[in-house]
Design a protein around this motif. Structure first.
Motif, mmCIF file in Angstrom:
data_model
loop_
_atom_site.group_PDB
_atom_site.id
_atom_site.type_symbol
_atom_site.label_atom_id
_atom_site.label_comp_id
_atom_site.label_asym_id
_atom_site.label_seq_id
_atom_site.Cartn_x
_atom_site.Cartn_y
_atom_site.Cartn_z
ATOM 1 N N GLN A 75 -4.751 -2.196 -6.437
ATOM 2 C CA GLN A 75 -4.269 -1.725 -7.562
ATOM 3 C C GLN A 75 -3.191 -0.514 -7.113
ATOM 4 O OE1 GLN A 75 -6.843 -1.168 -10.745
ATOM 5 N NE2 GLN A 75 -7.522 -3.345 -10.956
ATOM 6 N N ALA A 76 -3.592 0.575 -6.278
ATOM 7 C CA ALA A 76 -2.850 1.593 -6.353
ATOM 8 C C ALA A 76 -1.699 0.987 -5.260
ATOM 9 C CB ALA A 76 -3.311 2.459 -5.705
ATOM 10 N N GLN A 77 -1.794 0.219 -4.417
ATOM 11 C CA GLN A 77 -0.943 -0.295 -3.383
ATOM 12 C C GLN A 77 0.164 -1.229 -4.205
ATOM 13 O OE1 GLN A 77 -0.029 0.303 -0.105
ATOM 14 N NE2 GLN A 77 1.601 -1.404 -0.241
ATOM 15 N N ALA A 78 -0.400 -2.019 -5.142
ATOM 16 C CA ALA A 78 0.408 -2.942 -5.944
ATOM 17 C C ALA A 78 1.433 -2.047 -6.881
ATOM 18 C CB ALA A 78 -0.416 -3.679 -6.845
ATOM 19 N N ASP A 79 1.073 -0.776 -7.330
ATOM 20 C CA ASP A 79 1.674 0.140 -8.109
ATOM 21 C C ASP A 79 2.919 0.763 -7.283
ATOM 22 O OD1 ASP A 79 0.307 -0.650 -10.346
ATOM 23 O OD2 ASP A 79 -0.858 1.159 -10.441
ATOM 24 N N ALA A 80 2.683 1.107 -6.072
ATOM 25 C CA ALA A 80 3.452 1.918 -5.324
ATOM 26 C C ALA A 80 3.005 1.912 -3.854
ATOM 27 C CB ALA A 80 3.918 3.078 -5.769
ATOM 28 N N ALA A 81 3.799 1.655 -2.911
ATOM 29 C CA ALA A 81 3.047 1.368 -1.560
ATOM 30 C C ALA A 81 2.384 2.731 -1.264
ATOM 31 C CB ALA A 81 4.162 1.332 -0.697
ATOM 32 N N LEU A 82 1.151 2.706 -0.524
ATOM 33 C CA LEU A 82 0.385 3.605 0.110
ATOM 34 C C LEU A 82 1.074 4.051 1.271
ATOM 35 C CD1 LEU A 82 -2.988 2.035 -0.810
ATOM 36 C CD2 LEU A 82 -2.135 4.336 -1.887
ATOM 37 N N PRO A 83 1.685 5.165 1.270
ATOM 38 C CA PRO A 83 2.377 5.685 2.599
ATOM 39 C C PRO A 83 1.499 5.420 4.022
ATOM 40 C CG PRO A 83 2.535 7.420 1.194
ATOM 41 C CD PRO A 83 1.487 6.310 0.361
ATOM 42 N N GLY A 84 2.199 4.905 4.978
ATOM 43 C CA GLY A 84 1.357 4.648 6.348
ATOM 44 C C GLY A 84 0.528 3.551 6.497
#
Length: 183
Positions: A75-84
């Motif tokens: 869900q966090a990745q879908a909202d905004a890319a997790l850096p790296g």
């Protein structure tokens, strides 16, 4: 993060030369039953990713988690890319509550633009494979790896001839091989 499964899978991953970074959501740390709001949960995932990156900047970074932790990571990745983050490994994705098959918890997955590995037991009551398989098949960068006879906790029946340790090693090898393929 101190759950016996998480400690055991971290040890199995270490045997495969995969470093792990474990963390807890605030509600778990405070021993509360009710999960925090999504913004807090996703913020916790982001903070853990940042801390892991800072702790080992030269290592490839794969995010993920067991059950709820994996779902919060996607869900966090879908909202905004997790850096790296190169990929997300999901140990027992909780597609639906036990006895209530649904695909609602997967609605965000098409917005995840990085590779995903679903490690799922064939006896997992939180993920009807008849529902999960078509979801994963539609995701262009996702793979489903089934663990025969395993439940949501990756326990297998004694008659399978395998031990929980055998299953943990299988999970760790599958995750390590997948992670190496992302390089």
């Amino acid at each position: 993060m101190r759950h016996p499964f998480l400690a055991a899978i971290a040890e199995a991953l270490a045997e495969e030369s995969v470093a792990t970074f474990r963390y807890e959501f605030p509600y778990m740390q405070d021993d509360r039953k009710r999960p925090d709001p999504p913004a807090v949960l996703h913020g916790t995932v982001r903070a853990a990713v940042l801390a892991a990156r800072e702790s080992a900047p030269d290592l490839p970074l794969i995010a993920g988690g067991k059950s709820f932790g994996g779902r919060m990571t996607t869900q966090a990745q879908a909202d905004a890319a997790l850096p790296g983050v190169r990929g997300i490994a999901l140990l027992g994705f909780p597609l639906h509550p036990a006895g209530a098959p649904s695909v609602k918890r997967a609605e965000h997955l098409p917005r995840v633009r990085i590779p995903m590995l679903f490690l799922q037991g064939t006896r997992d009551e939180l993920a009807d494979l008849a529902l999960l398989r078509p979801i994963v098949e539609k995701l262009p960068r996702a793979r489903l790896r089934l663990v025969e006879g395993a439940d949501h906790s990756f326990h297998v029946l004694k008659r399978s001839g395998r031990t929980h340790g055998d299953v943990l090693r299988e999970l760790a090898r599958a995750l390590a091989d997948w992670g190496n393929s992302l390089s």
